[in-house]
Scaffold this active site. Structure first.
Site, PDB file in Angstrom:
ATOM      1  N   ALA A  34       0.839  -1.198   0.000  1.00  0.00           N
ATOM      2  CA  ALA A  34       0.000   0.000   0.000  1.00  0.00           C
ATOM      3  C   ALA A  34       0.870   1.244   0.000  1.00  0.00           C
ATOM      4  O   ALA A  34       1.995   1.226   0.501  1.00  0.00           O
ATOM      5  CB  ALA A  34      -0.925  -0.002   1.223  1.00  0.00           C
ATOM      6  N   ASP A  35       0.336   2.290  -0.571  1.00  0.00           N
ATOM      7  CA  ASP A  35       1.019   3.579  -0.537  1.00  0.00           C
ATOM      8  C   ASP A  35      -0.013   4.682  -0.675  1.00  0.00           C
ATOM      9  O   ASP A  35      -1.129   4.453  -1.139  1.00  0.00           O
ATOM     10  CB  ASP A  35       2.067   3.693  -1.647  1.00  0.00           C
ATOM     11  CG  ASP A  35       3.152   4.705  -1.289  1.00  0.00           C
ATOM     12  OD1 ASP A  35       2.959   5.896  -1.585  1.00  0.00           O
ATOM     13  OD2 ASP A  35       4.164   4.314  -0.689  1.00  0.00           O
TER      14      ASP A  35
END
Length: 211
Positions: free
Chosen positions: A87-88
């Site tokens: 995730a980012d």
């Protein structure tokens, strides 16, 4: 390893989900939803990935997705057969992409830039296994910051302390950052960096969570 389903009855995987992130918040969101998690921090040069995309004019959501994919794949390649979640999150205001502040002064400058404006957070999630991306999506939230006086910014920076360097934009909405906003549109978990409704739907589609 013991069966994770014994302690997590909603989880159908034979081993815990690998979280390719060192974020304590993402870990807490997943475990609160009864998802067994094994954290393996990815060794990824985020600027080396993001910088050429920025120079080419790529949208903030595209950059977030690219970073999430590289994090997930970098771990999945080394852990065969394991589902890996990367995730980012990126922040854009008037097409200007902001990054985590390098200092308190830098955080203050970001807050001054965001003051009185609406910006967007893009929280990207990628689930990978081996060398394949199984699923990818990006959640979006729009946040409008109050008009902040220089005095308010200084008082906020004093109250928030070193945490202003932990998050893009210089704030954490789950604590003192809430003082800065007049309007918020979007799921709270998207703002925290892991859109949980979409994540759980994704895990159900992959047969990892009970329907």
């Amino acid at each position: 390893m013991s069966d994770p389903g014994a302690a997590h009855p909603l989880w159908l995987g034979t081993r815990p989900l690998v979280l390719a992130s060192g974020s304590r918040t993402r870990f807490a969101l997943l475990t609160a939803a009864s998802i067994p998690v094994e954290v393996i921090r990815p060794d990824v040069d985020e600027r080396a990935i993001a910088a050429p995309l920025e120079r080419s004019g790529a949208a903030a959501r595209v950059i977030a997705a690219a970073l999430a994919a590289e994090k997930a794949l970098s771990i999945a390649r080394r852990h065969a057969g394991r589902p890996v979640l990367g995730a980012d999150q990126t922040l854009a205001c008037n097409d200007v992409l902001l990054h985590k502040p390098a200092s308190r002064a830098h955080a203050g400058a970001q807050l001054a830039h965001l003051s009185g404006r609406t910006h967007h957070l893009y929280s990207a999630v990628v689930v990978a296994q081996d060398q394949q991306v199984l699923a990818s999506f990006v959640g979006t939230a729009a946040l409008t910051m109050r008009r902040l006086s220089p005095q308010m910014i200084e008082r906020y920076l004093e109250a928030a302390g070193d945490s202003v360097q932990d998050s893009v934009g210089g704030y954490q909405l789950e604590c003192t950052g809430l003082h800065l906003f007049s309007e918020i549109n979007g799921d709270h978990t998207t703002i925290l960096g892991l859109p949980m409704l979409e994540t759980l739907a994704c895990l159900r589609q992959l047969g990892l969570v009970v329907e």
